[in-house]
Write a protein that holds these residues in place. Structure first.
Motif, short mmCIF file in Angstrom:
data_model
loop_
_atom_site.label_atom_id
_atom_site.label_comp_id
_atom_site.label_asym_id
_atom_site.label_seq_id
_atom_site.Cartn_x
_atom_site.Cartn_y
_atom_site.Cartn_z
N ASP A 251 0.83 -1.20 0.00
CA ASP A 251 0.00 0.00 0.00
C ASP A 251 0.86 1.24 0.00
OD1 ASP A 251 -2.14 -1.66 0.12
OD2 ASP A 251 -2.49 -1.41 2.28
N GLY B 168 -0.17 7.61 -0.90
CA GLY B 168 -0.96 8.56 -1.66
C GLY B 168 -0.49 9.98 -1.51
N TYR C 281 -4.25 6.54 -10.77
CA TYR C 281 -3.66 5.73 -9.71
C TYR C 281 -3.08 4.46 -10.33
CZ TYR C 281 -6.67 8.76 -6.87
OH TYR C 281 -7.28 9.84 -6.30
N SER D 98 0.27 7.33 -5.55
CA SER D 98 -1.02 6.73 -5.92
C SER D 98 -1.76 6.28 -4.67
CB SER D 98 -0.81 5.54 -6.86
OG SER D 98 -0.28 5.95 -8.08
N ARG D 99 -3.01 6.06 -4.83
CA ARG D 99 -3.84 5.54 -3.75
C ARG D 99 -4.14 4.07 -4.02
NH1 ARG D 99 -8.32 10.39 -2.80
NH2 ARG D 99 -6.78 12.01 -2.20
N THR E 223 -11.35 3.07 -3.96
CA THR E 223 -10.13 3.10 -3.16
C THR E 223 -10.46 2.68 -1.74
OG1 THR E 223 -10.49 5.41 -2.54
CG2 THR E 223 -9.29 4.99 -4.59
N SER F 2 -10.30 4.45 0.75
CA SER F 2 -11.03 5.54 1.40
C SER F 2 -12.47 5.67 0.91
CB SER F 2 -10.29 6.85 1.18
OG SER F 2 -10.21 7.14 -0.22
#
Length: 479
Positions: free
Chosen positions: A76, A79, A87, A103-104, A129, A131
């Motif tokens: 991961d 971001g 992304y 990137s996310r 994503t 989030s």
């Protein structure tokens, strides 16, 4: 549903038209708006998908993502930093991910794993994503050259946020909603204006109908403009009031004529009865001869009154009302019975008859009455010792007398009610006989005409549709 529908029907017509117009426009605008929104969304998604397919992931970012996975074991990214076009992340066959710098992390789906395993060449789908941001993802296999090793094949995912599309679609939805509201309000106003303008002739018609109902004034006429439905309705109303006025005039004329015709026999009858009553009251006997003449006059006046009342009853039925039950009738037999009655009324005359079989469909009693009226006219106008010639052949009945005849200017009036020629004023009769003849023959589908005969006299011609033999299965009543 019944309550709103009842309330809708209770509204004035113009309000209903305006409401229906606004509703129709609202439905049409809503359909167009939804279609426009869906088409725009599909177009934007298609452009986004095309850009994802045509964009290659930056090789340095992919290489860094693979190196980071191999050296640190984390997949991961944080971001942070300056974001790129999309992304970027690498998907491994076991479903883990290696996120590129800046990137996310995008959630890996089964389609991405299938590409990583080589089951699919690429995949295009919607995901999110970590989030919760919605993104459009394109995953495809790519070959990456790592330092010190040979090139390897990996599954690279490029993801673009859908927020930019959603924002555009939201602005479009607001714009379409505003335009739809303005359109519905404008359509309602236009519908109300059109309803008021279009229904103005109906208002005039309504006012005319209410005026007729209130005053019974049938002379009202509505101005007719154009050739549309309102104009047709106005013409129909004018025709209806004209017909009603004509019917009322004919009714008034019938009552006046009937009163005039009834006055003469009633006056004579009253005079004769008063003479008989005075004779009884004073005890002064009337000579036997005068008494017999007086009684004969009373009887004749009673007979004339009965005939006149019968004629009035026959003519009181409107022309639009269907006649009695039609039957197959042997016209020659009915005519033979009428001839017997005519010979009794004119014993001094010679009545010749040449009757050939003819069957018609008519009301028997009315047909016999019509034939008797025609023969009575011939008997009444024939000179003493004269001849009446009757012939029936191929559905044409002719009755010819040798009387004074009818003047040419009087022929158009012979079938009018209570019309009597000047030469017939002194003869018994009501002037209704030929009217009954024309009515009965018309109901049977035939026609009747009177014309001057060669050599003097009158020739009556009646044509009735039928056949020389009765139709199969028909029952001809016995005379």
């Amino acid at each position: 549903m019944t309550g709103p529908l009842r309330r809708f029907r209770a509204l004035p017509l113009r309000s209903r038209l305006a409401l229906l117009t606004a509703t129709a426009v609202a439905v049409a605008v809503a359909a167009v708006s939804v279609a426009c929104w869906l088409l725009t969304r599909a177009q934007l998604l298609d452009e986004l998908d095309t850009s994802l397919r045509n964009t290659a992931a930056p090789e340095n970012l992919v290489r860094e993502a693979v190196i980071a996975c191999r050296t640190t074991g984390t997949g991961d990214g944080d971001g942070t930093g300056r974001p790129g076009f999309a992304y970027t992340q690498v998907v491994t066959p076991d479903g883990s991910r290696c996120v590129a710098p800046y990137s996310r992390a995008v959630r890996v789906r089964a389609e991405d794993v299938a590409v990583a395993n080589g089951a699919r060449t690429d995949s295009l789908h919607t995901s999110a994503t970590d989030s919760g941001e919605s993104v459009r993802v394109h995953t495809q296999r790519s070959t990456i050259a790592l330092p010190g090793t040979r090139p390897v094949e990996v599954a690279v995912s490029l993801a673009r946020p859908l927020g930019e599309i959603d924002a555009a679609l939201n602005r479009l939805a607001l714009l379409l909603t505003a335009l739809a509201g303005i359109g519905v309000i404008g359509a309602g106003a236009a519908g109300l204006w059109v309803a008021r303008t279009g229904l103005r002739p109906v208002d005039r018609l309504t006012g005319a109908v209410e005026h007729v109902a209130r005053t019974e004034d049938l002379t009202v006429r509505i101005p007719v403009e154009g050739e549309d439905e309102i104009a047709r309705l106005s013409r129909s109303f004018n025709a209806m009031t004209a017909a009603l006025a004509s019917s009322r005039d004919r009714q008034a004329q019938l009552i006046a004529d009937a009163g005039h015709e009834l006055r003469t026999p009633l006056t004579s009858l009253r005079t004769n009865i008063e003479l008989l009553a005075r004779s009884e009251e004073t005890g002064r006997a009337i000579p036997p001869g005068d008494r017999r003449a007086l009684m004969a006059s009373v009887k004749a006046q009673m007979t004339e009154l009965a005939a006149l009342i019968g004629d009035l009853q026959e003519l009181s039925r409107p022309d639009a009302v269907a006649p009695g039950r039609l039957e197959v009738v042997a016209l020659h037999d009915v005519l033979d019975a009428a001839l017997r009655r005519a010979r009794l009324r004119g014993p001094e005359l010679t009545i010749t008859a040449d009757l050939r079989p003819w069957f018609v469909r008519a009301e028997p009693a009315a047909l016999e009455r019509a034939l008797v009226n025609v023969l009575d006219n011939a008997v009444k106008f024939s000179p003493p010792g004269g001849t009446v010639e009757v012939a029936l052949a191929d559905g044409e009945l002719t009755v010819r007398d040798h009387g004074p005849g009818i003047a040419a200017d009087e022929l158009p009036h012979v079938f009018e009610r209570f019309w009597r020629s000047p030469s017939a004023r002194g003869l018994p009769g009501s002037g209704l006989g030929l009217s009954i003849v024309a009515r009965t023959v018309g109901h049977a589908g035939g026609e009747v005409a009177l014309r001057a005969a060669e050599g003097g006299g009158t020739r009556a011609v009646i044509r009735l549709p039928g056949a020389s033999t009765p139709p199969p299965g028909s029952v001809v009543p016995d005379e």
